[in-house]
Design a protein around this motif. Sequence first.
Motif, PDB file in Angstrom:
ATOM      1  N   PHE A  81      37.204  38.238  35.103  1.00 54.61           N
ATOM      2  CA  PHE A  81      37.118  39.548  34.440  1.00 54.61           C
ATOM      3  C   PHE A  81      37.546  39.441  32.978  1.00 54.61           C
ATOM      4  O   PHE A  81      36.878  39.974  32.082  1.00 54.61           O
ATOM      5  CB  PHE A  81      37.994  40.569  35.165  1.00 54.61           C
ATOM      6  N   THR A  98      34.993  40.058  29.786  1.00 58.54           N
ATOM      7  CA  THR A  98      35.275  41.219  28.933  1.00 58.54           C
ATOM      8  C   THR A  98      35.507  40.779  27.487  1.00 58.54           C
ATOM      9  O   THR A  98      35.041  41.418  26.545  1.00 58.54           O
ATOM     10  CB  THR A  98      36.500  41.997  29.459  1.00 58.54           C
ATOM     11  N   LEU A 109      33.150  41.859  42.372  1.00 59.07           N
ATOM     12  CA  LEU A 109      33.797  43.005  41.727  1.00 59.07           C
ATOM     13  C   LEU A 109      34.254  42.653  40.314  1.00 59.07           C
ATOM     14  O   LEU A 109      34.191  43.487  39.409  1.00 59.07           O
ATOM     15  CB  LEU A 109      34.985  43.478  42.565  1.00 59.07           C
ATOM     16  N   GLU A 144      31.183  42.821  38.167  1.00 60.38           N
ATOM     17  CA  GLU A 144      30.706  44.206  38.082  1.00 60.38           C
ATOM     18  C   GLU A 144      31.590  45.042  37.154  1.00 60.38           C
ATOM     19  O   GLU A 144      31.098  45.756  36.272  1.00 60.38           O
ATOM     20  CB  GLU A 144      30.675  44.832  39.482  1.00 60.38           C
ATOM     21  N   TYR A 145      32.921  44.957  37.344  1.00 61.26           N
ATOM     22  CA  TYR A 145      33.826  45.744  36.500  1.00 61.26           C
ATOM     23  C   TYR A 145      33.841  45.236  35.057  1.00 61.26           C
ATOM     24  O   TYR A 145      34.030  46.017  34.119  1.00 61.26           O
ATOM     25  CB  TYR A 145      35.232  45.746  37.087  1.00 61.26           C
ATOM     26  N   MET A 161      31.109  46.768  33.213  1.00 59.72           N
ATOM     27  CA  MET A 161      31.422  48.153  32.850  1.00 59.72           C
ATOM     28  C   MET A 161      32.585  48.216  31.848  1.00 59.72           C
ATOM     29  O   MET A 161      32.908  49.283  31.331  1.00 59.72           O
ATOM     30  CB  MET A 161      31.788  48.947  34.114  1.00 59.72           C
ATOM     31  N   ASP A 170      35.680  47.987  32.465  1.00 57.39           N
ATOM     32  CA  ASP A 170      36.592  48.964  33.076  1.00 57.39           C
ATOM     33  C   ASP A 170      37.799  48.220  33.647  1.00 57.39           C
ATOM     34  O   ASP A 170      37.835  47.858  34.818  1.00 57.39           O
ATOM     35  CB  ASP A 170      35.844  49.725  34.174  1.00 57.39           C
ATOM     36  N   TYR A 171      38.794  47.992  32.781  1.00 59.66           N
ATOM     37  CA  TYR A 171      39.971  47.240  33.202  1.00 59.66           C
ATOM     38  C   TYR A 171      40.747  47.968  34.297  1.00 59.66           C
ATOM     39  O   TYR A 171      41.183  47.358  35.275  1.00 59.66           O
ATOM     40  CB  TYR A 171      40.893  46.968  32.011  1.00 59.66           C
ATOM     41  N   THR A 220      39.944  50.186  36.647  1.00 63.60           N
ATOM     42  CA  THR A 220      39.372  50.159  37.995  1.00 63.60           C
ATOM     43  C   THR A 220      39.495  48.768  38.607  1.00 63.60           C
ATOM     44  O   THR A 220      39.808  48.617  39.790  1.00 63.60           O
ATOM     45  CB  THR A 220      37.893  50.597  37.972  1.00 63.60           C
ATOM     46  N   PHE A 221      39.254  47.741  37.758  1.00 63.96           N
ATOM     47  CA  PHE A 221      39.433  46.368  38.249  1.00 63.96           C
ATOM     48  C   PHE A 221      40.881  46.144  38.677  1.00 63.96           C
ATOM     49  O   PHE A 221      41.155  45.590  39.749  1.00 63.96           O
ATOM     50  CB  PHE A 221      39.048  45.354  37.169  1.00 63.96           C
ATOM     51  N   SER A 253      41.801  47.724  42.105  1.00 66.57           N
ATOM     52  CA  SER A 253      41.274  47.016  43.280  1.00 66.57           C
ATOM     53  C   SER A 253      41.985  45.680  43.477  1.00 66.57           C
ATOM     54  O   SER A 253      42.318  45.296  44.599  1.00 66.57           O
ATOM     55  CB  SER A 253      39.764  46.797  43.139  1.00 66.57           C
TER      56      SER A 253
END
Length: 746
Positions: free
Chosen positions: A590, A594, A619, A622-623, A626, A628-629, A631-632, A635
């Motif tokens: 991630f 990013t 995931l 996917e994150y 987006m 989107d730290y 939400t990652f 999860s």
Amino acid sequence: MIAEVILNSKAKDLDRSFDYEVPKELEEKIKIGNRVLVPFGRRKILEEGFVINLKKQSEYETKPIKSIEENPFLNENKIKLAKWISKRYFCNLSDSIKLMLPPGTKSSNTENRIKDKTLNFVYLKKSEDEIEIDIENKKIKSEKQIRILHFLMENDAVTISDLEIFTDTSRAIIKTLEKNNYIEIIEKEVERNPFLNKNIQRTTKLTFTKEQQNAYEKIEKSIKQNENKEFLIFGVTGSGKTEIYLQSIEKVLEEGKNSIILVPEISLTPQMVDRFIARFGQEKIAVIHSKLSIGERYDAWKKIASGKIKIVIGARSAIFAPLKNIGLIIIDEEHDSSYQSEMTPKYDAKEIAKYIAKENSCPLILGSATPDMKTYYKASKGEISLLELTKRANNSKLPTVKIVDLREELANGNRTMLSRSLQEEIKKNIEKKEQTILFLNRRGYSTFIMCRDCGYTVKCKNCNITMTYHLKQNKLKCHYCGYEEKPVTICPECSSTNIRYFGTGTQKLEQEVNRLFPTASTIRMDVDTVTKKNSHEEILNKFRNDNIDILIGTQMVVKGHHFPKVSLVGVITADSTLNIEDFRANERTFQILTQVAGRAGRENLEGRVLIQTYNPDSLAIEYASMQDYKTFYESEIEIRKQLKYPPFCDIILIGFSGENEQQTVRQAKKVHQYLKNRIISEKIGILLYSPVPSPIDKIKNKYRWRMIIKCIYNEKINDLLQDALSQNQAEKQVQQTIEINPANMM
């Protein structure tokens, strides 16, 4: 007077202080931190050591110190820090002391130590009037001598070599003038200056956005109040974290104090240095990283120690710079694993920074668009002050991100490294004269060579790891020990010639890009292209200033760089970090995706990112698409909680390595049994796992085993592990290491 001396030795049984008598003639000179030469045992040569304490008397019979090196490199605070590091990271005290010595002075051989750089300067010895009279009276007849004297009249002092060049004369003529008392040659110390050829325009501070202003005001308050507070600047890529750093340091300078800023990659340092020079000028700044010459680092260290420097910028080791009166420490891209050393002492620069900030009663700023989960967890619990930047500072939009399923590309007959959609986007960028970054976290040409008939793969003879093929040198290389050999053409197992190259590296990607886009200009940045001094800076400047179309690189290109003309980023394969044997695999994936996406569209251009993957349902991918730290994080933190991984516990890795596998295994089992007995008898809250071979079980001809512990690390656990090492001394051929929350689980 008695001095407690720690010997400069790697031997574990010598990791304690020894008492030495201070001779009367040295009593006024000796200080804590002095380097000394002392007799030890029956050895004829003197041993090097460091004074860590002074006292009036000793209970032992003592020998006298033979000599001391004046102007100690260390002081009581540095010795205190060295002791803390030694205990925290399970290393000899002499090893932790060496972290704080000037570059080039760690050798016990004084002949090999770096010295101040000196040059011979030429000065006029007689007055200009006297010289002119002697020329008129033909006392000086040589045209070349007259040329030298006139040049010195106009230019004052100059080095001998420059004088030879600018006057087209020889050293013999200069020496004749010296002999006749017209000139004198004086040896002077000069500074090795890495900023010598930098000509950077000064800048003024920028106007903050509301979010930046809010973050700055909270930091400013702590600076004014000398408050030891920890801040996390959690800002999207391009949100202006560096401008907050710059203005915070400006406030620290106003308060009469100094600052340290750490960056994770050497390749980031030139860009950061340029921005700081542009704001504060060269005189106040020193830079420390391993790509500088030892002489340049030594001179920087001396300037810092003298108090001339106000701002120190550098990679991990810069945290040990001898900066006094520290008012602020900043760690940029704080999530990066390079802040943890993989060499003894295996320290974490973030933990050292926290210790130093506490000792200096000053704030510590951590900055990242993708914070380490442990850091963000602490921020969510209020242990760290969270400062959020949700928008880019120049109102540019975050890039649009598209995931490309490589399985579909294969099904449609595309076997190239670049998906059809990425090829189309690159073509558009070339036509629009906008720049592209292609990211592939593997260097070399092919990642392994295999026989198609029997399955034999070429492995390093020293390490149990496949070798990588490098096209330019036409060699197979081991990226762990550096072993090289010629490519295999006949299988040594079955004599087949059906040898094939599998996997892709940056060299192969560059070749593929040149084939698909023959008119495009490309440049590559990986470990193989940045071996020379200043090569990081040269490649980045060339890409930025020469309108190169495509930059191909490993993770060196993804962190923190600002390229205004980059509108497209292509991730060639997003899966490489997903498949490593590490509980942080999702987090690392991630973060890197990013970060690389954040290089696109940082100015007025619209940014596009294409992520190619065989795991589009991941995931982490996917994150990241987006960006989107949060939400990652939500999860991933649940998974960590269920499996008892950091931040809910600490992981301690005890490693064993040796050339004899049986001895290595025997030592691992012995330490395991000792710990198991203590845990049961003392009811210590620890999860202890049995020793097993490391994922890479052989490196540099040494077999590697490991044992993992999960616990809440504290003083009691530290004492237990110290006891385990001291009670179970390894045979000479076996090495034992202990790492707390290691960056690399391999």
